[in-house]
Design an enzyme around this catalytic site. Structure first.
Site, mmCIF file in Angstrom:
data_model
loop_
_atom_site.group_PDB
_atom_site.id
_atom_site.type_symbol
_atom_site.label_atom_id
_atom_site.label_comp_id
_atom_site.label_asym_id
_atom_site.label_seq_id
_atom_site.Cartn_x
_atom_site.Cartn_y
_atom_site.Cartn_z
ATOM 1 N N GLY A 12 2.827 15.196 0.659
ATOM 2 C CA GLY A 12 2.005 14.244 -0.096
ATOM 3 C C GLY A 12 0.828 14.979 -0.698
ATOM 4 O O GLY A 12 -0.278 14.452 -0.808
ATOM 5 N N GLY A 16 -4.485 12.257 -3.745
ATOM 6 C CA GLY A 16 -5.184 11.576 -2.658
ATOM 7 C C GLY A 16 -5.558 12.464 -1.483
ATOM 8 O O GLY A 16 -6.103 13.562 -1.638
ATOM 9 N N TYR A 157 5.097 -1.221 6.661
ATOM 10 C CA TYR A 157 4.026 -0.210 6.639
ATOM 11 C C TYR A 157 3.327 -0.180 8.000
ATOM 12 O O TYR A 157 3.111 0.892 8.585
ATOM 13 C CB TYR A 157 3.036 -0.521 5.518
ATOM 14 N N ASP A 191 -10.092 5.761 -1.041
ATOM 15 C CA ASP A 191 -9.905 5.553 -2.487
ATOM 16 C C ASP A 191 -8.802 6.461 -3.050
ATOM 17 O O ASP A 191 -9.073 7.574 -3.500
ATOM 18 C CB ASP A 191 -11.231 5.824 -3.198
HETATM 19 N N1 LIG Z 1 -5.601 5.411 1.041
HETATM 20 C C1 LIG Z 1 -5.730 4.700 2.146
HETATM 21 O O1 LIG Z 1 -6.485 3.709 2.213
HETATM 22 C C2 LIG Z 1 -4.987 5.116 3.393
HETATM 23 C C3 LIG Z 1 -5.424 4.622 4.625
HETATM 24 C C4 LIG Z 1 -4.737 5.002 5.776
HETATM 25 C C5 LIG Z 1 -3.656 5.849 5.697
HETATM 26 N N2 LIG Z 1 -3.255 6.303 4.470
HETATM 27 C C6 LIG Z 1 -2.112 7.211 4.435
HETATM 28 O O2 LIG Z 1 -2.502 8.421 3.844
HETATM 29 C C7 LIG Z 1 -1.331 9.110 3.378
HETATM 30 C C8 LIG Z 1 -1.603 9.676 1.995
HETATM 31 O O3 LIG Z 1 -1.742 8.602 1.089
HETATM 32 P P1 LIG Z 1 -2.884 8.551 -0.011
HETATM 33 O O4 LIG Z 1 -3.823 7.504 0.397
HETATM 34 O O5 LIG Z 1 -3.409 9.910 -0.286
HETATM 35 O O6 LIG Z 1 -2.052 7.964 -1.245
HETATM 36 P P2 LIG Z 1 -1.472 8.663 -2.550
HETATM 37 O O7 LIG Z 1 -0.541 7.660 -3.143
HETATM 38 O O8 LIG Z 1 -2.585 9.185 -3.386
HETATM 39 O O9 LIG Z 1 -0.657 9.911 -1.997
HETATM 40 C C9 LIG Z 1 0.638 9.814 -1.466
HETATM 41 C C10 LIG Z 1 1.431 11.037 -1.904
HETATM 42 O O10 LIG Z 1 2.733 10.957 -1.318
HETATM 43 C C11 LIG Z 1 3.691 11.341 -2.306
HETATM 44 N N3 LIG Z 1 5.001 10.763 -2.041
HETATM 45 C C12 LIG Z 1 5.358 9.446 -2.115
HETATM 46 N N4 LIG Z 1 6.676 9.300 -1.898
HETATM 47 C C13 LIG Z 1 7.173 10.547 -1.665
HETATM 48 C C14 LIG Z 1 8.471 11.053 -1.381
HETATM 49 N N5 LIG Z 1 9.545 10.249 -1.313
HETATM 50 N N6 LIG Z 1 8.617 12.372 -1.197
HETATM 51 C C15 LIG Z 1 7.556 13.223 -1.301
HETATM 52 N N7 LIG Z 1 6.303 12.803 -1.572
HETATM 53 C C16 LIG Z 1 6.108 11.479 -1.751
HETATM 54 C C17 LIG Z 1 3.095 10.792 -3.603
HETATM 55 O O11 LIG Z 1 3.674 11.399 -4.755
HETATM 56 C C18 LIG Z 1 1.619 11.089 -3.420
HETATM 57 O O12 LIG Z 1 1.258 12.350 -3.927
HETATM 58 C C19 LIG Z 1 -0.196 8.078 3.443
HETATM 59 O O13 LIG Z 1 0.585 8.335 4.589
HETATM 60 C C20 LIG Z 1 -0.934 6.759 3.598
HETATM 61 O O14 LIG Z 1 -0.155 5.785 4.233
HETATM 62 C C21 LIG Z 1 -3.905 5.975 3.330
#
Ligand SMILES: NC(=O)c1ccc[n+]([C@@H]2O[C@H](COP(=O)([O-])OP(=O)(O)OC[C@H]3O[C@@H](n4cnc5c(N)ncnc54)[C@H](O)[C@@H]3O)[C@@H](O)[C@H]2O)c1
Length: 245
Positions: A12, A16, A157, A191
């Site tokens: 990922g 983010g 989720y 964010d």
């Molecule tokens: N943003 C929040 O509020 C938050 C809070 C708690 C946990 N999270 C977790 O943080 C982690 C990162 O998410 P984020 O917030 O940076 O969001 P984001 O959407 O910016 O990043 C997620 C990344 O995962 C990649 N991805 C999605 N599907 C994929 C696949 N099939 N194969 C390979 N890569 C894939 C996307 O292209 C993206 O770059 C996630 O596990 C999310 O559940 C986020």
């Protein structure tokens, strides 16, 4: 464990929290970082930034909903780096609209494949590789504050994030046995593109709290890597209350 001169793989990575983690690792002196994502454009631009920061970057495009691709990227990362010191299993998605129980069935399944199964497969193979090379290591899995509550709009989720925590806690004995520390992070609302800002169920929470930045989370990842006492546990990054108007 010191980050300087070490090798890492981050999933990922294109956006983010993953992107912020990669930049933190490069800024902290990591020698070689393997960037994994499905978004190739994001990988390429990040790889250029990492190289500018003075670290080596290898980018691998993969669809982590497919366990074979997860295994393949770890095999390629192991030979490219000569062995990984840190792994951040971080890629994740939400189910999206429409809310449960009208959820698109394939999206519900993909949430478990990407968030939970890819993390389990990645942790399992990273441990195998670290043991084979006789290396200590740190594996960090991105869970969420969603692991501590229910989510009626997106129970898949919620289940995936509960599962990550249970899996990670179950890895506690590996610290003593093999010097491999497996930890989870549980970020509050951060964010990034994953946040469904328009979803009515999220609006009350968004009004109550200050949203975190991806850098806030990356700093915690760095702290976990450096603190050799942490294993089989989670670090929660809570949202501060919103400033009074
Ligand atoms: N943003 C929040 O509020 C938050 C809070 C708690 C946990 N999270 C977790 O943080 C982690 C990162 O998410 P984020 O917030 O940076 O969001 P984001 O959407 O910016 O990043 C997620 C990344 O995962 C990649 N991805 C999605 N599907 C994929 C696949 N099939 N194969 C390979 N890569 C894939 C996307 O292209 C993206 O770059 C996630 O596990 C999310 O559940 C986020």
């Amino acid at each position: 464990m010191d980050i300087k001169g070490k090798t890492a793989l981050v999933t990922g990575a294109s956006a983010g929290i993953g992107r912020a983690t990669v930049k933190m690792l490069a800024a902290s002196g990591a020698a070689h970082i393997v960037l994994v994502d499905i978004d190739e454009a994001g990988l390429k631009s990040l790889a250029a930034e990492v190289e500018q920061q003075g670290a080596k970057a290898t980018w691998l495009r993969a669809d982590l909903s497919k366990p074979d691709e997860v295994i393949s990227i770890f095999e390629r990362a192991d030979s490219a780096t000569g062995g990984l010191d840190f792994v951040h299993n971080n890629a994740g998605i939400m189910t999206g609209q429409p809310d449960f129980p009208d959820t698109v069935m394939s999206k519900m399944i993909a949430v478990i494949q990407i968030n939970l199964i890819a993390m389990m497969v990645g942790t399992r193979i990273a441990i195998e590789q670290m043991r084979k090379r006789g290396k200590p290591g740190v594996i960090i899995n991105t869970s969420s504050v969603a692991a501590f509550s229910t989510m009626p709009a997106d129970p898949a989720y919620s289940a995936s994030k509960h599962g990550i925590l249970a899996f990670t806690r179950s890895c506690l004995p590996l610290a003593e046995k093999f010097n491999i520390r497996v930890m989870a992070i549980c970020p509050g609302i951060t964010d990034t593109a994953i946040v469904p800002y328009d979803a009515p169920w999220l609006k009350p929470a968004l009004e109550r709290v200050k949203v975190l930045s991806p850098d806030d989370i990356a700093r915690v990842v760095a702290d976990i890597i450096r603190d050799d006492s942490l294993a089989g546990d989670q670090v929660t990054i809570q949202n501060a209350p919103a400033a009074a108007a």
